[in-house]
Design a protein around this motif. Structure first.
Motif, PDB file in Angstrom:
ATOM      1  N   SER A  42      63.346  99.672  93.675  1.00 27.68           N
ATOM      2  CA  SER A  42      62.366 100.493  94.367  1.00 27.68           C
ATOM      3  C   SER A  42      61.023  99.761  94.471  1.00 27.68           C
ATOM      4  O   SER A  42      60.585  99.148  93.509  1.00 27.68           O
ATOM      5  N   GLY A  43      60.435  99.811  95.648  1.00 21.04           N
ATOM      6  CA  GLY A  43      59.115  99.213  95.832  1.00 21.04           C
ATOM      7  C   GLY A  43      59.133  97.732  96.181  1.00 21.04           C
ATOM      8  O   GLY A  43      58.080  97.112  96.310  1.00 21.04           O
ATOM      9  N   CYS A  44      60.319  97.157  96.379  1.00 22.04           N
ATOM     10  CA  CYS A  44      60.381  95.700  96.626  1.00 22.04           C
ATOM     11  C   CYS A  44      60.107  95.345  98.090  1.00 22.04           C
ATOM     12  O   CYS A  44      60.016  94.172  98.434  1.00 22.04           O
ATOM     13  N   GLY A  45      60.023  96.349  98.969  1.00 22.62           N
ATOM     14  CA  GLY A  45      59.629  96.061 100.354  1.00 22.62           C
ATOM     15  C   GLY A  45      60.728  96.241 101.399  1.00 22.62           C
ATOM     16  O   GLY A  45      60.536  95.880 102.560  1.00 22.62           O
ATOM     17  N   LYS A  46      61.842  96.851 101.029  1.00 22.82           N
ATOM     18  CA  LYS A  46      62.965  96.995 101.966  1.00 22.82           C
ATOM     19  C   LYS A  46      62.579  97.838 103.184  1.00 22.82           C
ATOM     20  O   LYS A  46      62.808  97.441 104.325  1.00 22.82           O
ATOM     21  N   THR A  47      62.006  99.011 102.909  1.00 26.22           N
ATOM     22  CA  THR A  47      61.632  99.897 104.020  1.00 26.22           C
ATOM     23  C   THR A  47      60.538  99.254 104.861  1.00 26.22           C
ATOM     24  O   THR A  47      60.553  99.352 106.096  1.00 26.22           O
ATOM     25  N   THR A  48      59.616  98.586 104.193  1.00 29.69           N
ATOM     26  CA  THR A  48      58.530  97.920 104.919  1.00 29.69           C
ATOM     27  C   THR A  48      59.098  96.921 105.921  1.00 29.69           C
ATOM     28  O   THR A  48      58.695  96.887 107.086  1.00 29.69           O
ATOM     29  N   HIS A 210      70.625 101.609  98.168  1.00 29.63           N
ATOM     30  CA  HIS A 210      70.488 101.433  96.713  1.00 29.63           C
ATOM     31  C   HIS A 210      71.853 101.387  96.067  1.00 29.63           C
ATOM     32  O   HIS A 210      71.982 101.188  94.869  1.00 29.63           O
TER      33      HIS A 210
HETATM   34  N1  LIG Z   1      51.709 103.254 103.581  1.00 32.51           N
HETATM   35  C1  LIG Z   1      51.553 102.503 102.497  1.00 32.51           C
HETATM   36  N2  LIG Z   1      50.333 102.243 102.009  1.00 32.51           N
HETATM   37  C2  LIG Z   1      50.164 101.472 100.915  1.00 32.51           C
HETATM   38  N3  LIG Z   1      51.178 100.900 100.238  1.00 32.51           N
HETATM   39  C3  LIG Z   1      52.411 101.119 100.675  1.00 32.51           C
HETATM   40  C4  LIG Z   1      52.673 101.929 101.830  1.00 32.51           C
HETATM   41  N4  LIG Z   1      54.015 101.965 102.039  1.00 32.51           N
HETATM   42  C5  LIG Z   1      54.550 101.217 101.048  1.00 32.51           C
HETATM   43  N5  LIG Z   1      53.609 100.708 100.246  1.00 32.51           N
HETATM   44  C6  LIG Z   1      53.823  99.854  99.070  1.00 32.51           C
HETATM   45  O1  LIG Z   1      54.518  98.689  99.470  1.00 32.51           O
HETATM   46  C7  LIG Z   1      55.532  98.361  98.522  1.00 32.51           C
HETATM   47  C8  LIG Z   1      56.882  98.314  99.221  1.00 32.51           C
HETATM   48  O2  LIG Z   1      57.214  99.638  99.633  1.00 32.51           O
HETATM   49  P1  LIG Z   1      58.575  99.966 100.383  1.00 32.51           P
HETATM   50  O3  LIG Z   1      58.528 101.395 100.761  1.00 32.51           O
HETATM   51  O4  LIG Z   1      58.772  98.972 101.445  1.00 32.51           O
HETATM   52  O5  LIG Z   1      59.644  99.707  99.230  1.00 32.51           O
HETATM   53  P2  LIG Z   1      61.219  99.982  99.171  1.00 32.51           P
HETATM   54  O6  LIG Z   1      61.842  98.711  98.729  1.00 32.51           O
HETATM   55  O7  LIG Z   1      61.656 100.593 100.430  1.00 32.51           O
HETATM   56  O8  LIG Z   1      61.315 101.041  97.971  1.00 32.51           O
HETATM   57  P3  LIG Z   1      62.352 102.281  97.779  1.00 32.51           P
HETATM   58  O9  LIG Z   1      63.630 101.665  97.358  1.00 32.51           O
HETATM   59  O10 LIG Z   1      61.715 103.088  96.679  1.00 32.51           O
HETATM   60  O11 LIG Z   1      62.434 103.051  99.062  1.00 32.51           O
HETATM   61  C9  LIG Z   1      55.434  99.395  97.411  1.00 32.51           C
HETATM   62  O12 LIG Z   1      54.675  98.878  96.356  1.00 32.51           O
HETATM   63  C10 LIG Z   1      54.724 100.538  98.067  1.00 32.51           C
HETATM   64  O13 LIG Z   1      53.974 101.278  97.141  1.00 32.51           O
END
Ligand SMILES: Nc1ncnc2c1ncn2[C@@H]1O[C@H](COP(=O)(O)OP(=O)(O)OP(=O)(O)O)[C@@H](O)[C@H]1O
Ligand SMILES: [Mg+2]
Length: 257
Positions: A42-48, A210
């Motif tokens: 979680s939080g590694c940037g996948k959704t980003t 996940h």
């Molecule tokens: N809108 C935002 N503003 C600031 N920080 C953000 C925003 N969206 C995501 N982040 C941060 O960027 C990082 C990556 O977030 P992201 O949502 O891409 O992770 P993820 O791998 O999809 O996590 P998960 O498995 O929990 O969905 C995290 O530290 C998150 O807190």
């Protein structure tokens, strides 16, 4: 070659939310005719990264991307024109974790995006597309008597397949899925997995998951992300049987999550 297929080249991509670096120097090529899975804690940037591929992050204040994302050799960040962004998001569909049908009938969920894309399309033609996508997503039999029912009355799994049908209705080339099964029961999950396997013949598919068993079952390629970096990217086989990095091995064997 099928015209719906497109490949994606991600080159030296860095993403910042304000000053926070969410993605660091990502380079990867996502192939046509394949399912590519993004995995990692979680939080590694996948959704980003997923949302950067159809510019859904543009809506976020303080979002900044450097580097290039090319879809069929075209830099998708090269224009900020509204018409370009609309056509880009039509070309690259996104399906979310929670099914999010519009609060209207099953039929309207599908006809609205079709008519938005091609205003004035004759009903007969609209109905033909609706039938096609309901069949493609294997819910036609389940909803054919309920086309005028509010989509929110469908089961979660049916709603998710309807959302996939809605994405298909506007003929995308790429479909991005962000944990599409995490809110679903095992049978609905299996149906979606079967569907993705079929869709990859005609679309380029990227899925965030996940669920490592799910990645192993359906992905052709897997990218493992950790703290904003792409640690390892390879065929699903290699990632699961002989990962190059210890970090990948530890994650996949459940040593951390
Ligand atoms: N809108 C935002 N503003 C600031 N920080 C953000 C925003 N969206 C995501 N982040 C941060 O960027 C990082 C990556 O977030 P992201 O949502 O891409 O992770 P993820 O791998 O999809 O996590 P998960 O498995 O929990 O969905 C995290 O530290 C998150 O807190
Ligand atoms: Mg996420």
């Amino acid at each position: 070659m099928n015209e719906h297929l497109a490949s994606i080249h991600i080159k030296d991509v860095n993403v910042f939310y304000g000053t926070y670096p969410a993605l660091k120097n990502i380079n990867m090529t996502i192939r046509k005719n394949a399912i590519t899975a993004f995995v990692g804690p979680s939080g590694c940037g996948k959704t980003t990264l997923l949302k950067s591929i159809n510019r859904m992050n543009d809506f976020i204040k303080d979002f900044k991307l450097t580097g290039n994302i090319l879809v069929d050799e075209e830099d998708i960040y090269s224009s900020n024109k509204q018409e370009y962004l609309i056509s880009l998001r039509r070309k690259i569909g996104l399906v979310f974790q929670m099914p999010n049908p519009f609060r209207t009938s099953v039929y309207d969920n599908l006809s609205m995006p079709i008519l938005e894309k091609v205003p004035g399309m004759p009903k007969k033609q609209v109905d033909k597309i609706i039938l096609k996508v309901l069949e493609e997503t294997h819910i036609y039999e389940e909803v054919k008597m309920r086309l005028q029912t509010n989509a929110e009355k469908l089961s979660g799994g049916q709603q998710q397949r309807l959302c996939i049908a809605r994405a298909l209705a506007i003929e995308p080339q790429i479909i991005l899925f962000d944990e599409p099964c995490s809110a679903l029961d095992p049978i609905s999950t299996m149906k979606i997995e079967d569907l993705l396997e079929e869709l990859k013949k005609e679309y380029t598919i990227v899925i965030v998951t996940h669920n490592m068993e799910q990645a192993a079952r359906i992905a052709d390629y897997v990218g493992f992300f950790y703290e904003g970096e792409l640690i390892e990217y390879n065929t699903c086989d290699k990632i699961f049987t002989s990962p190059h990095k210890e970090l990948t091995q530890n994650y996949l064997s459940g040593k951390f999550s």
